[in-house]
Design an enzyme around this catalytic site. Sequence first.
Site, short mmCIF file in Angstrom:
data_model
loop_
_atom_site.label_atom_id
_atom_site.label_comp_id
_atom_site.label_asym_id
_atom_site.label_seq_id
_atom_site.Cartn_x
_atom_site.Cartn_y
_atom_site.Cartn_z
N TYR A 9 0.82 -1.22 0.00
CA TYR A 9 0.00 0.00 0.00
C TYR A 9 0.85 1.26 0.00
O TYR A 9 0.50 2.25 0.64
CB TYR A 9 -0.92 0.03 1.24
CG TYR A 9 -2.11 -0.88 1.09
CD1 TYR A 9 -3.19 -0.50 0.31
CD2 TYR A 9 -2.14 -2.13 1.69
CE1 TYR A 9 -4.27 -1.33 0.14
CE2 TYR A 9 -3.21 -2.98 1.52
CZ TYR A 9 -4.29 -2.57 0.74
OH TYR A 9 -5.36 -3.40 0.58
N TYR A 136 -14.89 -4.33 2.23
CA TYR A 136 -13.50 -4.76 2.00
C TYR A 136 -13.34 -6.15 2.60
O TYR A 136 -13.59 -6.36 3.78
CB TYR A 136 -12.49 -3.80 2.64
CG TYR A 136 -11.07 -4.31 2.48
CD1 TYR A 136 -10.40 -4.18 1.26
CD2 TYR A 136 -10.42 -4.97 3.52
CE1 TYR A 136 -9.12 -4.69 1.09
CE2 TYR A 136 -9.14 -5.48 3.34
CZ TYR A 136 -8.50 -5.34 2.13
OH TYR A 136 -7.24 -5.86 1.97
N ASP A 240 -17.91 -11.71 7.66
CA ASP A 240 -16.47 -11.46 7.65
C ASP A 240 -16.14 -10.67 8.93
O ASP A 240 -16.28 -9.45 8.97
CB ASP A 240 -16.08 -10.67 6.40
CG ASP A 240 -14.61 -10.30 6.39
OD1 ASP A 240 -13.90 -10.58 7.38
OD2 ASP A 240 -14.16 -9.70 5.39
N LYS A 269 -6.99 -11.29 11.94
CA LYS A 269 -6.44 -10.13 12.64
C LYS A 269 -6.14 -10.33 14.13
O LYS A 269 -5.04 -10.68 14.48
CB LYS A 269 -7.32 -8.90 12.42
CG LYS A 269 -7.30 -8.45 10.96
CD LYS A 269 -7.45 -6.97 10.78
CE LYS A 269 -7.02 -6.53 9.41
NZ LYS A 269 -8.10 -6.37 8.44
#
Length: 432
Positions: A9, A136, A240, A269
């Site tokens: 990114y 996302y 998600d 995560k």
Amino acid sequence: MHPHIWYPYTQAKTAPDPIEVKSAQGLWLELADGRKIADCISSWWVNLHGHAHPQIVEAIAHQAAQLEHVIFAGFTHAPAQQLASQLVARLPENLTRVFYSDNGSTAVEVALKMAYQYWANRKTPRRRFMSFEGAYHGDMFGTMAVGARSIFSDVFQDLLFEVDFCPYPDTFDGDLEIFEKEASCLNIIRQNLADRPNCYAGIIIEPLVQGAGGMRICRPEFLQKLRELASEFDTFLIFDEVMTGFGRTGTDFACNKAQVQPDLICLSKGITGGFLPLAVTVATEHIYESFYSDDPTKTLYHGHSYTANPLGCAAALASLELLTQNQPVYTQMEIWHRQHLTKLANKYPQLTKLRVMGTIAAIDINNHEQTGYLNNVGREIRHHAIAHGVLLRPLGNVLYLMPPYCITEAELTWVYQQIDRVLAKVLDRSAK
Ligand SMILES: *Cc1c(COP(=O)(O)O)cnc(C)c1O
């Protein structure tokens, strides 16, 4: 920039040099130049209990001396078995089958493949997925396809399978139109489902909070109605929870907070407390059964080299224990956030759409530039925040905080004071 690293990114030509971190402890990163900065985004949302938490350090060291890794096909091990049992005990009771992988995108990719192959295994193939604007779900092709089209995925557009996107009924403090918005969203979803009977393999959503799309929150009531629609039209609901899992929303999982049972859930995560890459996709027994067969073509042929890595599983088990101990902190943080953020919103008229969900707080900055990821105000805030000892990484014009659960009320107060100073600098200038 390092001559041999390609950073994620990052447009290397225009980005400032990355900041070197020497060590980290709790909330604080110690930089190579000796400065300390507060990690208020939990290092891309993974760090749950603060950096270098001794209980997780010890669990990993202990496991490393015992069994660092083993092939997970044809072999198994205690950390994976224990973690699967503990996750299932904490998740809604319909979710019983844990599939291991090693990052959030993969957890979603696997959920999509499970949903798709379920229908294929039943000899009633379904080709479409439904998703939400602003979604996302990761950076791989399947996950990009179900994610909102954006600057991240535009160049790959031609390779992405077709997905029907519905509006995400995002809300904020004082939102007067939310009931209308929700009703209109639900209408669109119902219309899609009715127009294409037996076509949808599943509906995928980030429950309660859309992360990378700008920390947009929706109400539990919306998710409950979405569940009803998915059941009515006999399609799968995929949550998600890669970002929302493990206490982030103020409850252990968003599905529990919303009292909704999805058919598939994706977690990553925070799963290891931010120590090691690990992910799971958890499915219902019903989905699992459609793969359980003498017919080899019904197998889920998917797996990764580091699947169910024992170190990751050991870290996750230690993190779950801490999660239980830290419950008061992650449930309290919402109150602290709202107090401080409300003060800022009252002080700066450019701040709008205040929203807080558990440990996540966000606000939009109206700086008369177009909204979205490329809005410059975020970059300016990031820059000034570092100078004030705070790590922030706004998503375009969306300023948000997602601190680790070890942050104290005094530290959070200090952080908001620094944000106040940063805003005074950045907003004052752009107002003129
Ligand atoms: C971060 C994220 C992903 C992707 O996870 P990675 O580990 O970065 O691949 C998927 N879904 C959501 C909701 C996320 O926040």
